[in-house]
Design a protein around this motif. Structure first.
Motif, mmCIF file in Angstrom:
data_model
loop_
_atom_site.group_PDB
_atom_site.id
_atom_site.type_symbol
_atom_site.label_atom_id
_atom_site.label_comp_id
_atom_site.label_asym_id
_atom_site.label_seq_id
_atom_site.Cartn_x
_atom_site.Cartn_y
_atom_site.Cartn_z
ATOM 1 N N PRO A 111 -20.282 -6.311 -15.987
ATOM 2 C CA PRO A 111 -21.433 -5.402 -15.997
ATOM 3 C C PRO A 111 -21.788 -4.906 -14.598
ATOM 4 N N ALA A 112 -22.110 -3.635 -14.494
ATOM 5 C CA ALA A 112 -22.615 -3.068 -13.244
ATOM 6 C C ALA A 112 -24.045 -3.534 -13.024
ATOM 7 N N MET A 113 -24.468 -3.547 -11.777
ATOM 8 C CA MET A 113 -25.805 -4.039 -11.475
ATOM 9 C C MET A 113 -26.871 -3.246 -12.232
ATOM 10 N N ASP A 114 -26.752 -1.921 -12.290
ATOM 11 C CA ASP A 114 -27.765 -1.109 -12.950
ATOM 12 C C ASP A 114 -27.790 -1.305 -14.459
ATOM 13 N N HIS A 115 -26.759 -1.960 -15.005
ATOM 14 C CA HIS A 115 -26.735 -2.217 -16.438
ATOM 15 C C HIS A 115 -27.362 -3.564 -16.794
ATOM 16 N N LEU A 116 -27.719 -4.333 -15.786
ATOM 17 C CA LEU A 116 -28.279 -5.652 -16.052
ATOM 18 C C LEU A 116 -29.714 -5.532 -16.549
ATOM 19 N N LYS A 117 -29.956 -6.039 -17.746
ATOM 20 C CA LYS A 117 -31.321 -6.184 -18.239
ATOM 21 C C LYS A 117 -31.842 -7.547 -17.795
ATOM 22 N N TRP A 118 -33.093 -7.808 -18.135
ATOM 23 C CA TRP A 118 -33.713 -9.086 -17.774
ATOM 24 C C TRP A 118 -32.850 -10.245 -18.276
ATOM 25 N N PHE A 119 -32.477 -11.148 -17.404
ATOM 26 C CA PHE A 119 -31.617 -12.297 -17.662
ATOM 27 C C PHE A 119 -30.152 -11.909 -17.866
#
Length: 773
Positions: A562-570
Motif C-alpha cells: 500500500p502507498a502511504m496515501d492509501h493508508l486508512k486508520w490502522f
C-alpha cells in the motif's frame, strides 16, 4: 556483511541465581536464560565445568570464544570453526572494544562456529575458563518485512560448588576490597572517583555513609543526611536521573548515584544497634553502628550508639494504610550493586550487616564488596530492568535515537529497559502539547515491545489469545486489541498488524504478552513461532495534523504494498527512505495521541538516518520533539487507557473502559466467559470527570458522593485546551450518569474536595475524526 547491535553482556548485568546458600546445604546450580533478538550479541564468561545451551532456529547463530589473552578458543568448547565471523563495527563497539582490551586484533579474521537451525539445543561444556560471544545475524530488511527467523535462546548452568562471581569491572580501579559479613570498613574516595557497593551473594544489606573530608579536617562532621536527601530528591531513595544525589545537612550534594541494579534501598532508619538486639533478647550481638564507630575512629569521628545511614539493599516501605515503616527480605540478587560518583573528597564507610534474626539479609548474612574507580571511568547512567520478578536483569540502555535526543534534553526517565525523554526545554511540555495539536511532533517510542507471530497456526493462536476477531483482519491492516486472563482482566493491550497470511506483528506494552502467547501455543500444540524482537526494532511516532504532509516528502513504497496515501486508520505498509535504495522501515497509521499520526519501525542501524530525514522534512511544518510528559496529557484528553492506571490487576476489560476492543461474537478466546458475564451486569465503568478548577487530583484519589466513596481516579491532568483539570475515573454504575455531580477527595480524601461533573470520554474529539482524517 552482517552488522550487529551488541547490546547484552551476560555477566555485566550482575545477575546470578536467585537461590540462597544456607550453612549446611550445598550450593545450588546457577541457571540463566536469555533470548537474543535479531542483530544482538551476548557475552558469557564461563569457568571449567559450566554448561552452555544454545537453541538456534531459522537464521542460526554465530559463536566465537576467546581465552584470557583475547585469542580465539573455540576448542575450549569442543567446537571447530565453520568460517570467519562476519562482523562490521557494532553500534556500541562492545565486542570489538572487548577484543582490543584483551590484547586481540579486532580487524583480523575471527574463527566462528555457525550452527545451523537445530532440532535440539546445542549443549557445550567449557573445559577451561573462556569468554563466549553468541551473535544473532540478520539484515535490516528482514526486521521490517517480518521474514526474520526465531530468537536464539541461550541458557547457562554453572558447575556445582562454584563460589559466587563478582560482576565484571566497570572501568579502571584504584582500589577494591571485601567487607566480611558482620564488619565495617572505612575508606577515602576522591572527588570525581566512583565507588561501587556490590552485594556478592544477594539479599545482603550494607549500611553506607560518607563525610566531607574538608569538614573532618576542621573538626566538623558533615555527613550524608537521610532527611535532607529525601527532601531534596522528593523520593524515599534516589535513583539515576535528575533525582539522584545524596546530600548533607546543609543540602550540599556529596554523591551522585550513577547506576543502581536493585532499585530498593532504605533511607528511613538507623544502622542496626546494640540496643536493638538487646531489646529482642540478643545482648552482645555484633551490630553495624558499633562497627561504623570503630571503622571511623582513625579519621577522628566521634563514636555513636546509633548511626544514621543509607542502607543499600534494605527493603523498606511505608504501608499505605497504617503509615508504618515495613520491612521484608531484600530484592537484591547476587551481583547487584550501586555505583556513585563522589562530588567532594570524602571519607566513606560500608558495612556487611550482621543481622541474622530478621529477614532483611535473607536470614543469612554474607559479604559485601567495594570497588573504587578512577575519575575517567566511562560510567553511564543506568537502572535495572527485569521483565518479571524472577527474570534476568538488564541495565537501562540508550535508544537508537539517543545520539540525536541527548543534545536536545537531559530530562530522561526509564521506559522499561530504555531511557526515554520526559520533555525538551526548547518548547517545554506545554509547547510540545500544542505542537502535537496544531502541527507535528516526533517521539521516541522504542520502549514498546514487538513480537512477530509466524506460522500456519498464527491466526489460530491470536484468535484464542486476543479479544478481537483476527479472522477479519486483512493483510496490511492493524487493530487495537487486548489480551486477557481467564477472569477477563486485561494483561496487556497493543496493536496487532497483519503483514502476511501467516505473519503478524504484535506491538504492545509488556513482555507478559510474549509469555502468554508461548504458553498458549504449547498448550494447544500449535505450529507457530513467537519471535521477540527485543531492542532490534526502535520506533518513532510522528503525530499531529501535519504528519501526513511531512511523511509524503520522505516515504517511498513499492507498487506491491500500500502507498502511504492509501493508508486508512490502522493501515500498515513497508516503505523506504526517499527512494528504492533508502533505509527500510515499517510505516503504520497509528499512535497514542488521538491525532492524525503515523509510526515508523526500523532497524537500529538506520535509526539516526531516519530521525535526521524526519527532522529535515518537518522543519517547514514546525516539527517539535515530544516527551512523555506532554504525551500523558494528550492521551488522557483522548481517553486512551494506560497500564497500571485504567487497567490493572483485578480490573476487567469493561471496567477499564476497553469494552470497544472486545468482540463477544467471535469464537472462544481467553476470558470470554467472564467478560460475557461482566458485560451483562457491570458494576463499575470508566468515565470522565470535568473538574471545576485547575487542581489536578492524584492517581488513586477517592471519588465521593457525599461521604460515600463511589469510585477512584485512574488518571488526571490539566487540559490546556479545556482550561481546567480533567480525570478518568472508575465509578460505580449508579453514579456514572453524565451530568452527575461528584467530589474528588484530597487530604486523606476528606479535608479537601474538588468538585467534578461526570462526562463521557474522550474529552476531545469523541468521534476520533482527527485520527481518521
Amino acid at each position: 556483511m552482517t552488522q550487529y547491535a551488541v547490546l547484552r553482556d551476560f555477566d555485566n548485568m550482575g545477575f546470578r541465581s536467585q537461590a540462597r546458600s544456607f550453612p549446611g546445604f550445598p550450593a545450588p546450580l546457577q541457571t540463566h536464560l536469555r533470548r537474543l533478538a535479531p542483530r544482538e550479541a551476548l557475552r558469557q564468561d564461563l569457568r571449567a565445568g559450566d554448561l552452555l545451551s544454545i537453541e538456534a532456529p531459522a537464521g542460526g547463530a554465530q559463536i566465537v570464544a576467546f581465552d584470557a589473552a583475547g585469542r580465539p578458543a573455540l576448542d575450549t568448547l569442543g567446537l571447530k570453526p565453520d568460517g570467519p565471523l562476519a562482523l562490521v563495527a557494532s553500534d556500541t563497539g562492545v565486542l570489538t572494544g572487548w577484543i582490543v582490551a584483551q590484547g586481540g586484533d579486532a580487524t583480523a579474521p575471527i574463527p566462528a562456529a555457525c550452527p545451523a537451525p537445530l532440532a535440539e539445543p546445542l549443549l557445550l561444556k567449557a573445559n577451561a575458563a573462556v569468554t563466549v560471544w553468541i551473535l544473532r545475524p540478520l539484515q535490516p530488511e528482514a526486521l521490517v518485512d517480518g521474514s526474520a527467523g526465531g530468537s536464539v535462546t541461550v541458557s547457562l548452568k554453572r558447575a556445582a560448588g562454584q563460589s559466587p562471581l563478582l560482576p565484571p569491572l566497570l572501568g579502571d580501579t584504584r582500589d577494591e576490597f571485601t567487607v566480611p559479613r558482620g564488619t565495617a570498613m572505612a575508606y577515602e574516595v576522591k572527588q570525581g572517583e566512583f565507588v561501587q557497593i556490590i552485594d556478592i551473594e544477594g539479599q545482603q544489606c550494607s549500611d553506607f555513609t560518607a563525610f566531607r573530608s574538608d569538614g573532618l579536617d576542621r573538626g566538623e562532621e558533615l555527613m550524608i543526611d537521610g532527611t535532607a536527601t529525601r527532601s531534596m530528591v522528593r523520593r524515599a531513595y534516589p535513583g539515576p536521573g535528575l533525582l539522584d544525589k545524596f546530600f548533607d545537612r546543609n543540602m550540599r550534594p556529596l554523591l551522585n548515584v550513577v547506576q543502581d541494579t536493585c532499585g530498593r534501598h532504605d533511607t528511613f532508619g538507623l544502622a542496626c544497634t546494640a540496643r536493638g538486639y538487646e531489646e529482642r533478647g540478643f545482648p552482645g550481638h555484633v551490630n553495624c553502628s558499633d562497627n561504623i564507630s570503630r571503622a571511623l575512629a582513625p579519621y577522628g569521628v566521634a563514636p555513636r550508639a546509633a548511626w544514621p545511614a543509607i542502607n543499600f539493599f534494605w527493603n523498606t516501605w511505608i504501608d499505605l494504610h497504617s503509615h508504618n515503616i515495613m520491612t521484608e527480605e531484600s530484592h537484591s540478587r547476587p551481583g547487584d550493586y550501586v555505583a556513585m560518583r563522589a562530588l567532594e573528597d570524602l571519607v566513606a564507610v560500608s558495612t556487611a550487616c550482621p543481622d541474622d534474626v530478621d529477614p532483611i539479609n535473607g536470614w543469612n548474612p554474607t559479604d559485601v564488596h567495594v570497588r573504587i574507580y578512577r575519575p575517567d571511568t566511562p560510567l553511564r547512567r543506568a537502572v535495572a530492568y527485569r521483565e518479571k520478578e524472577d527474570a534476568p536483569m538488564t541495565i537501562s540502555q540508550t535508544s537508537a535515537f539517543h545520539e540525536r535526543l541527548e543534545p536536545l534534553t537531559h530530562n530522561f526517565a526509564p521506559a522499561r529497559d530504555l531511557w526515554a525523554p520526559v520533555s525538551f526545554p526548547a518548547a517545554g511540555a506545554t509547547g510540545e502539547y500544542w505542537a502535537c495539536r496544531e502541527a507535528v511532533t516526533v517521539q521516541d517510542m522504542s520502549g514498546l515491545r514487538k513480537y512477530d507471530i509466524v506460522g500456519p497456526d498464527a491466526e489460530t493462536l491470536l484468535q484464542r489469545a486476543t479479544t478481537r476477531n483476527v479472522a477479519k483482519l486483512a493483510v496490511w491492516r492493524g487493530q487495537y486489541t487486548l489480551m486477557c486472563d481467564a477472569a477477563g482482566t486485561v494483561i496487556d493491550d497493543g496493536t496487532l498488524f497483519r503483514l502476511g497470511h501467516d505473519l503478524f506483528r504484535w506491538c504492545c506494552g509488556s513482555e507478559e504478552s510474549g509469555r502468554v502467547l508461548e504458553t498458549l501455543a504449547q498448550e494447544l500444540g500449535l505450529q507457530v513461532r513467537i519471535h521477540h524482537m527485543g531492542g532490534a526494532m526502535p520506533n518513532l511516532a510522528i503525530q499531529g495534523p501535519k504528519s501526513r504532509d511531512l511523511l509524503r516528502k520522505i516515504v517511498f513504497t513499492q507498487p506491491h504494498v500500500p502507498a502511504m496515501d492509501h493508508l486508512k486508520w490502522f493501515g500498515v505498509t513497508v516503505a523506504r527512505l526517499n527512494d528504492r535504495e533508502g533505509a527500510p522501515f515499517m510505516l503504520s497509521r497509528s499512535g497514542y495521541t488521538g491525532e492524525l499520526g503515523y509510526e515508523i519501525f526500523c532497524a537500529k542501524s538506520d535509526a539516526v538516518a531516519i530521525w535526521d530525514a524526519v527532522m529535515a522534512a518537518g522543519e517547514e511544518f514546525g516539527i517539535t520533539p515530544m516527551g512523555s510528559e506532554a504525551l500523558g496529557t494528550i492521551r488522557i484528553e483522548a481517553g486512551l487507557a494506560a497500564a497500571d492506571a485504567e487497567f490493572a490487576p483485578g480490573v476487567d476489560a469493561f471496567e477499564a473502559g476497553l469494552g470497544f476492543a472486545v468482540d463477544l461474537t467471535k469464537p472462544e478466546f481467553t476470558g470470554k466467559a467472564a467478560l460475557e458475564r461482566n458485560a451483562q451486569d457491570p458494576r463499575r465503568v470508566l468515565k470522565g470527570l470535568l473538574l471545576d478548577g485547575p487542581d489536578v487530583p492524584h492517581h488513586g484519589s477517592p471519588v465521593l458522593d457525599g461521604e460515600r466513596q463511589v469510585g477512584v481516579v485512574t488518571s488526571a491532568t490539566r487540559s490546556p485546551t479545556l482550561g481546567h483539570a480533567i480525570a478518568m475515573a472508575r465509578l460505580g454504575v449508579e453514579h456514572a450518569e453524565n451530568g452527575a455531580r461528584l467530589d474528588i477527595g484530597q487530604l486523606d480524601g476528606r479535608m479537601k474536595r474538588l468538585g467534578a461533573t461526570v462526562s463521557d470520554i474522550p474529552f476531545l474529539d469523541p468521534q476520533r475524526k482527527r485520527a481518521r482524517a
